[in-house]
Design a protein around this motif. Structure first.
Motif, PDB file in Angstrom:
ATOM      1  N   SER A 203       0.842  -1.192   0.000  1.00 60.49           N
ATOM      2  CA  SER A 203       0.000   0.000   0.000  1.00 60.49           C
ATOM      3  C   SER A 203       0.880   1.245   0.000  1.00 60.49           C
ATOM      4  O   SER A 203       2.049   1.212   0.396  1.00 60.49           O
ATOM      5  CB  SER A 203      -0.933   0.000   1.213  1.00 60.49           C
ATOM      6  OG  SER A 203      -0.193   0.089   2.411  1.00 60.49           O
ATOM      7  N   GLY A 204       0.298   2.360  -0.441  1.00 65.61           N
ATOM      8  CA  GLY A 204       1.061   3.580  -0.634  1.00 65.61           C
ATOM      9  C   GLY A 204       1.773   4.086   0.599  1.00 65.61           C
ATOM     10  O   GLY A 204       2.813   4.755   0.490  1.00 65.61           O
ATOM     11  N   GLU A 207       5.573   3.241   0.669  1.00 65.76           N
ATOM     12  CA  GLU A 207       6.467   3.500  -0.466  1.00 65.76           C
ATOM     13  C   GLU A 207       7.830   4.024  -0.028  1.00 65.76           C
ATOM     14  O   GLU A 207       8.875   3.513  -0.473  1.00 65.76           O
ATOM     15  CB  GLU A 207       5.832   4.480  -1.448  1.00 65.76           C
ATOM     16  CG  GLU A 207       6.746   4.749  -2.634  1.00 65.76           C
ATOM     17  CD  GLU A 207       6.108   5.586  -3.731  1.00 65.76           C
ATOM     18  OE1 GLU A 207       6.757   5.754  -4.790  1.00 65.76           O
ATOM     19  OE2 GLU A 207       4.962   6.063  -3.539  1.00 65.76           O
ATOM     20  N   ASP A 220       1.588   0.678  -5.801  1.00 65.10           N
ATOM     21  CA  ASP A 220       0.570   0.805  -4.750  1.00 65.10           C
ATOM     22  C   ASP A 220      -0.641  -0.016  -5.202  1.00 65.10           C
ATOM     23  O   ASP A 220      -1.340   0.363  -6.137  1.00 65.10           O
ATOM     24  CB  ASP A 220       0.202   2.275  -4.575  1.00 65.10           C
ATOM     25  CG  ASP A 220      -0.856   2.500  -3.494  1.00 65.10           C
ATOM     26  OD1 ASP A 220      -1.457   1.510  -3.008  1.00 65.10           O
ATOM     27  OD2 ASP A 220      -1.102   3.677  -3.160  1.00 65.10           O
ATOM     28  N   TYR A 221      -0.859  -1.143  -4.533  1.00 65.66           N
ATOM     29  CA  TYR A 221      -1.915  -2.051  -4.993  1.00 65.66           C
ATOM     30  C   TYR A 221      -3.314  -1.455  -4.832  1.00 65.66           C
ATOM     31  O   TYR A 221      -4.276  -1.956  -5.422  1.00 65.66           O
ATOM     32  CB  TYR A 221      -1.830  -3.401  -4.276  1.00 65.66           C
ATOM     33  CG  TYR A 221      -2.222  -3.375  -2.813  1.00 65.66           C
ATOM     34  CD1 TYR A 221      -3.561  -3.434  -2.422  1.00 65.66           C
ATOM     35  CD2 TYR A 221      -1.258  -3.309  -1.821  1.00 65.66           C
ATOM     36  CE1 TYR A 221      -3.920  -3.394  -1.090  1.00 65.66           C
ATOM     37  CE2 TYR A 221      -1.610  -3.288  -0.482  1.00 65.66           C
ATOM     38  CZ  TYR A 221      -2.938  -3.336  -0.121  1.00 65.66           C
ATOM     39  OH  TYR A 221      -3.288  -3.302   1.208  1.00 65.66           O
ATOM     40  N   THR A 222      -3.448  -0.385  -4.063  1.00 68.80           N
ATOM     41  CA  THR A 222      -4.753   0.261  -3.933  1.00 68.80           C
ATOM     42  C   THR A 222      -5.077   1.134  -5.144  1.00 68.80           C
ATOM     43  O   THR A 222      -6.224   1.567  -5.311  1.00 68.80           O
ATOM     44  CB  THR A 222      -4.833   1.118  -2.658  1.00 68.80           C
ATOM     45  OG1 THR A 222      -3.965   2.264  -2.790  1.00 68.80           O
ATOM     46  CG2 THR A 222      -4.427   0.315  -1.423  1.00 68.80           C
ATOM     47  N   LYS A 223      -4.065   1.387  -5.994  1.00 66.79           N
ATOM     48  CA  LYS A 223      -4.267   2.252  -7.152  1.00 66.79           C
ATOM     49  C   LYS A 223      -4.037   1.539  -8.486  1.00 66.79           C
ATOM     50  O   LYS A 223      -4.530   1.987  -9.519  1.00 66.79           O
ATOM     51  CB  LYS A 223      -3.327   3.461  -7.067  1.00 66.79           C
ATOM     52  CG  LYS A 223      -3.606   4.366  -5.876  1.00 66.79           C
ATOM     53  CD  LYS A 223      -2.656   5.546  -5.841  1.00 66.79           C
ATOM     54  CE  LYS A 223      -2.957   6.467  -4.664  1.00 66.79           C
ATOM     55  NZ  LYS A 223      -2.012   7.612  -4.599  1.00 66.79           N
TER      56      LYS A 223
END
Length: 336
Positions: A203-204, A207, A220-223
């Protein structure tokens, strides 16, 4: 010598974090091949809450047997208090760390003292405090045995073929899913040590942390979905697993490999069509391999990230923190 009794966390029943009890119990006596360790810190790992839950996530046919009450925990850092007569290489006063009796569930590390097989221990790196040393054994050895050297001939209960590592070096690209967690952050650093390019998926919020550890690319797997943006990877180490793990097959080049650290579901026909392999193993205790990892830790080539610490008596709070997820590195229990 220690007192006759100590404090330890024990499970008398299975359930949520509330079943972790802070008990007074006898100090164990080291048997043949063992040393008594005065515990300074304990690493918290997924098998700890699997045990707490009753191992319900494991197929019954491979579920280890154990009796209640039981002291959970496998990752320990501390000081040698006593040594069995047949043990060489360790002496009273030595600072040590280790993964105890794994893949069994009788490590007994959530305690003030633990009787530890000498073969599971290594001397603690001088440049590492007990908290960081306790965070290294299971996660570090998992990454080591998946990526660097298996180091044993024990078959995995989850696949018939022996796990084989993929040679890593310049020109090799490794994708690490769940890169900010315990295994993931070690895997990223070990792959970079070998010269590979590393794509980190997390997740971000993680980073900056992962870039600092050496990630060449961050997703970022959420994006964004890695399987939609990444191609021609040599190796995927999936530290998350589960039903969605097979989606990473699409990121691999022909001849590539997917290593799931946790259970996944895969289709043999699909992997054959794509020309890739799926392989896993089960981490095992190894003082010798931990000593090798310890040299990297002492040199600063690899470091241990600590998400949070809790006193041993507050093991429940540590398990509650684990249940919230998004862990950066390791959760560690401290022993006064």
């Amino acid at each position: 010598m220690p007192a006759h009794t100590m404090r330890a966390i024990r499970l008398h029943e299975h359930g949520g974090p509330e079943v972790l009890r802070y008990d007074e119990v006898p100090v164990p006596e080291p048997g043949p091949g063992e040393v008594l360790v005065r515990v300074r810190a304990v690493g918290v790992n997924p098998p700890d809450w699997y045990l707490r839950d009753g191992l319900t996530n494991m197929p019954p046919e491979v579920r280890p047997q154990f009796d209640l009450p039981v002291v959970p925990g496998t990752d320990v850092s501390g000081v040698v208090e006593a040594v069995a007569a047949d043990v060489t290489g360790f002496a009273v006063g030595d600072e040590v760390f280790g993964l105890l009796r794994f893949p069994g569930f009788d490590g007994g590390a959530y305690a003030e003292y633990v009787a530890a097989p000498a073969s599971d221990l290594a001397h603690k790196p001088a440049g590492l405090d007990h908290v960081h040393a306790a965070g290294a054994p299971m996660a570090g050895l998992t990454a080591w045995q998946f990526l660097i050297e298996l180091g044993h001939d024990h078959p995995s209960p989850f696949q018939a073929a022996r796990h084989r590592t993929v040679p890593l070096g310049a020109g090799t690209t490794v994708l690490v899913n769940g890169a900010a967690g315990g295994v993931g952050h070690f895997a990223l650093q070990l792959a970079k040590w070998k010269g590979a390019q590393v794509i980190a998926v997390a997740s971000g919020a993680h980073e900056a942390f992962l870039r600092e550890l050496g990630a060449d690319r961050f997703i970022d797997y959420t994006k964004a979905r890695a399987e939609d943006t990444v191609r021609d990877v040599d190796l995927v180490l999936d530290c998350v697993g589960g039903r969605g793990s097979r989606r990473f097959l699409r990121t691999l080049k022909r001849g590539g490999a997917l290593f799931p650290v946790f259970f996944g579901e895969y289709d043999d026909e699909e992997t054959a069509r794509l020309g890739v392999t799926v392989s896993g193993t089960q981490v095992r205790s190894s003082g010798a391999q931990l000593a090798e990892l310890g040299r990297l830790l002492d040199a600063g080539t690899v470091r241990v990230a600590v998400d949070s610490t809790f006193p041993l008596a507050d093991a429940r709070a540590a398990h509650e923190r684990a249940a919230r997820g998004h862990i950066q590195g390791k959760i560690v229990l401290t022993v006064a």
